[in-house]
Design a protein around this motif. Structure first.
Motif, PDB file in Angstrom:
ATOM      1  N   GLU A 152     -60.842  17.115   8.700  1.00 58.52           N
ATOM      2  CA  GLU A 152     -61.546  17.853   7.653  1.00 58.52           C
ATOM      3  C   GLU A 152     -60.608  18.859   6.991  1.00 58.52           C
ATOM      4  N   VAL A 153     -59.831  19.560   7.803  1.00 53.91           N
ATOM      5  CA  VAL A 153     -58.863  20.524   7.270  1.00 53.91           C
ATOM      6  C   VAL A 153     -57.793  19.806   6.462  1.00 53.91           C
ATOM      7  N   PHE A 154     -57.276  18.710   7.003  1.00 56.74           N
ATOM      8  CA  PHE A 154     -56.228  17.977   6.301  1.00 56.74           C
ATOM      9  C   PHE A 154     -56.735  17.442   4.961  1.00 56.74           C
ATOM     10  N   GLY A 155     -57.977  16.971   4.939  1.00 54.35           N
ATOM     11  CA  GLY A 155     -58.552  16.469   3.695  1.00 54.35           C
ATOM     12  C   GLY A 155     -58.595  17.536   2.617  1.00 54.35           C
ATOM     13  N   LEU A 156     -58.908  18.760   3.005  1.00 53.40           N
ATOM     14  CA  LEU A 156     -58.946  19.862   2.040  1.00 53.40           C
ATOM     15  C   LEU A 156     -57.538  20.242   1.590  1.00 53.40           C
ATOM     16  N   ILE A 157     -56.582  20.192   2.519  1.00 54.69           N
ATOM     17  CA  ILE A 157     -55.187  20.466   2.147  1.00 54.69           C
ATOM     18  C   ILE A 157     -54.724  19.442   1.114  1.00 54.69           C
ATOM     19  N   GLU A 158     -55.077  18.175   1.335  1.00 54.34           N
ATOM     20  CA  GLU A 158     -54.716  17.108   0.385  1.00 54.34           C
ATOM     21  C   GLU A 158     -55.277  17.390  -1.002  1.00 54.34           C
ATOM     22  N   GLN A 159     -56.470  17.975  -1.051  1.00 52.57           N
ATOM     23  CA  GLN A 159     -57.118  18.256  -2.333  1.00 52.57           C
ATOM     24  C   GLN A 159     -56.559  19.500  -3.012  1.00 52.57           C
ATOM     25  N   GLY A 160     -55.654  20.217  -2.322  1.00 52.41           N
ATOM     26  CA  GLY A 160     -55.019  21.377  -2.934  1.00 52.41           C
ATOM     27  C   GLY A 160     -55.622  22.715  -2.550  1.00 52.41           C
ATOM     28  N   PHE A 161     -56.523  22.736  -1.572  1.00 54.33           N
ATOM     29  CA  PHE A 161     -57.121  23.992  -1.135  1.00 54.33           C
ATOM     30  C   PHE A 161     -56.078  24.849  -0.415  1.00 54.33           C
ATOM     31  N   THR A 162     -56.111  26.147  -0.643  1.00 54.28           N
ATOM     32  CA  THR A 162     -55.251  27.070   0.094  1.00 54.28           C
ATOM     33  C   THR A 162     -55.908  27.383   1.434  1.00 54.28           C
ATOM     34  N   GLN A 163     -55.153  28.034   2.327  1.00 51.12           N
ATOM     35  CA  GLN A 163     -55.711  28.348   3.641  1.00 51.12           C
ATOM     36  C   GLN A 163     -56.924  29.264   3.520  1.00 51.12           C
ATOM     37  N   SER A 164     -56.836  30.260   2.656  1.00 55.94           N
ATOM     38  CA  SER A 164     -57.973  31.185   2.505  1.00 55.94           C
ATOM     39  C   SER A 164     -59.194  30.460   1.943  1.00 55.94           C
ATOM     40  N   GLN A 165     -58.976  29.506   1.035  1.00 56.34           N
ATOM     41  CA  GLN A 165     -60.093  28.738   0.482  1.00 56.34           C
ATOM     42  C   GLN A 165     -60.721  27.841   1.543  1.00 56.34           C
ATOM     43  N   ILE A 166     -59.867  27.282   2.414  1.00 53.05           N
ATOM     44  CA  ILE A 166     -60.373  26.438   3.502  1.00 53.05           C
ATOM     45  C   ILE A 166     -61.219  27.268   4.461  1.00 53.05           C
ATOM     46  N   GLU A 167     -60.749  28.473   4.756  1.00 55.16           N
ATOM     47  CA  GLU A 167     -61.497  29.367   5.649  1.00 55.16           C
ATOM     48  C   GLU A 167     -62.906  29.615   5.107  1.00 55.16           C
ATOM     49  N   LYS A 168     -62.992  29.901   3.817  1.00 53.75           N
ATOM     50  CA  LYS A 168     -64.293  30.190   3.207  1.00 53.75           C
ATOM     51  C   LYS A 168     -65.172  28.943   3.152  1.00 53.75           C
ATOM     52  N   LYS A 169     -64.567  27.811   2.825  1.00 54.98           N
ATOM     53  CA  LYS A 169     -65.350  26.582   2.682  1.00 54.98           C
ATOM     54  C   LYS A 169     -65.904  26.109   4.022  1.00 54.98           C
ATOM     55  N   LEU A 170     -65.098  26.255   5.078  1.00 55.05           N
ATOM     56  CA  LEU A 170     -65.516  25.773   6.394  1.00 55.05           C
ATOM     57  C   LEU A 170     -66.122  26.873   7.268  1.00 55.05           C
ATOM     58  N   TYR A 171     -66.156  28.094   6.722  1.00 52.02           N
ATOM     59  CA  TYR A 171     -66.705  29.239   7.466  1.00 52.02           C
ATOM     60  C   TYR A 171     -65.997  29.417   8.813  1.00 52.02           C
ATOM     61  N   LYS A 172     -64.662  29.371   8.748  1.00 53.04           N
ATOM     62  CA  LYS A 172     -63.866  29.531   9.961  1.00 53.04           C
ATOM     63  C   LYS A 172     -62.885  30.684   9.783  1.00 53.04           C
ATOM     64  N   SER A 173     -62.460  31.251  10.904  1.00 47.01           N
ATOM     65  CA  SER A 173     -61.541  32.382  10.855  1.00 47.01           C
ATOM     66  C   SER A 173     -60.137  31.929  10.491  1.00 47.01           C
ATOM     67  N   SER A 174     -59.328  32.898  10.072  1.00 45.64           N
ATOM     68  CA  SER A 174     -57.945  32.615   9.704  1.00 45.64           C
ATOM     69  C   SER A 174     -57.169  32.038  10.881  1.00 45.64           C
ATOM     70  N   SER A 175     -57.384  32.594  12.067  1.00 48.04           N
ATOM     71  CA  SER A 175     -56.644  32.126  13.244  1.00 48.04           C
ATOM     72  C   SER A 175     -57.032  30.692  13.612  1.00 48.04           C
ATOM     73  N   THR A 176     -58.314  30.355  13.445  1.00 44.73           N
ATOM     74  CA  THR A 176     -58.766  28.993  13.758  1.00 44.73           C
ATOM     75  C   THR A 176     -58.113  27.974  12.829  1.00 44.73           C
ATOM     76  N   ILE A 177     -58.132  28.267  11.525  1.00 44.82           N
ATOM     77  CA  ILE A 177     -57.525  27.347  10.555  1.00 44.82           C
ATOM     78  C   ILE A 177     -56.025  27.248  10.785  1.00 44.82           C
ATOM     79  N   LYS A 178     -55.397  28.382  11.059  1.00 43.80           N
ATOM     80  CA  LYS A 178     -53.953  28.382  11.297  1.00 43.80           C
ATOM     81  C   LYS A 178     -53.601  27.517  12.503  1.00 43.80           C
ATOM     82  N   ASN A 179     -54.381  27.631  13.566  1.00 43.49           N
ATOM     83  CA  ASN A 179     -54.136  26.825  14.765  1.00 43.49           C
ATOM     84  C   ASN A 179     -54.332  25.337  14.484  1.00 43.49           C
ATOM     85  N   GLN A 180     -55.361  25.019  13.703  1.00 39.76           N
ATOM     86  CA  GLN A 180     -55.612  23.610  13.375  1.00 39.76           C
ATOM     87  C   GLN A 180     -54.481  23.040  12.516  1.00 39.76           C
TER      88      GLN A 180
END
Length: 207
Positions: A152-180
């Protein structure tokens, strides 16, 4: 019928002249554009947006730049690319289609070119459908090592989402997204998200 804009990419000047002369006998294929290398081909594609590109695979400097040219052209325009070459090895053919070519004609069969060009312009060829499915399955295989959350994270990266945008879209913390993201990079054996995307998008089957 309007005349098709055709670009012929061939480093042998005799072959280039012969192919263009042969095609220009057809009423719907007048005025071929000509290129002798990858750089010229890309420049002409940007300038005239040809309907069809006939692309040689192997240039005289020993490089297989034709396939690389197809990959680059496909990043900025949609055009029908037909490989015209003396190479008939399986890996060359597969790499050509995987890069985005819609058909493949051996130079010894050059008389087939008018009909192959018209067929490419009129419909999606069976090989295009086959390669589309093949690429989809290949991508699924590449992503098999990822967890559902990582996909799910990789799919959003492919679409051009930034890390902060991914955090908001998936309702996850910065550390969680960074680890993924770090786990994704490790599984792909790359150092950046851009490299990971390029590795998946790369359409080379045989290196």
């Amino acid at each position: 019928m309007a005349s098709l804009k055709i670009l012929v990419v061939e480093d042998d000047p005799i072959w280039l002249m012969c192919i263009c002369d042969y095609l220009e006998r057809e009423t719907d294929m007048k005025g071929c554009h000509r290129a002798s290398n990858k750089e010229e081909a890309i420049q002409i594609c940007r300038e005239v947006c040809p309907d069809v590109v006939l692309m040689d695979i192997h240039f005289s400097d020993g490089k297989f730049d034709g396939i690389d040219a197809v990959l680059e052209i496909k990043t900025f325009m949609e055009t029908k690319i037909i490989m015209l070459t003396s190479f008939t090895e399986k890996e060359m053919i597969i790499n050509s289609f995987a890069a985005g070519a819609v058909s493949y004609v051996a130079k010894s069969d050059y008389k087939k070119l008018p009909s192959v060009i018209r067929a490419a312009m009129c419909e999606i060829t069976p090989i295009q459908t086959l390669m589309s499915d093949y690429l989809r399955l290949r991508k699924e295989g590449q992503l098999a090592a990822l967890t559902q959350a990582e996909k799910e994270v990789f799919g959003l990266i492919e679409q051009g989402f930034t890390q902060s945008q991914i955090e908001k879209k998936l309702y996850k913390s910065s550390s969680t997204i960074k680890n993924q993201v770090n786990r994704i990079l490790k599984k792909f054996n790359v150092r950046s998200s851009k490299e990971a995307i390029e590795k998946v998008k790369s359409r080379r089957f045989f290196e």
